[in-house]
Design a protein around this motif. Sequence first.
Motif: not given
Length: 85
Positions: A31-32, A35-36, A40
């Motif tokens: 998810t990081r 998102a990045h 997001r």
Amino acid sequence: MNVLAEWTALVCKELGVDPEKVDRDAVLDLTRDVAHGVARPAAPLTAYLLGLAQGAGTASPDALERLSMLARNWGQATAETLGDH
């Protein structure tokens, strides 16, 4: 036990998921990366879609790693795709 661990245990219990089969750190890394690398709002959606695929048995064994790689390379892939037109 921290809040994240408590929440994970509670959700696993509620959903009937064996907490030993949850690689929390890998999901958080995915998810990081999304998102990045992408956007997001794409992070929770990607995790949900991966969960659906896992539950349906259609996800490859390396699906999580492949999705992380796609997200990390999203900018480059998008630039290449747009350059092809």
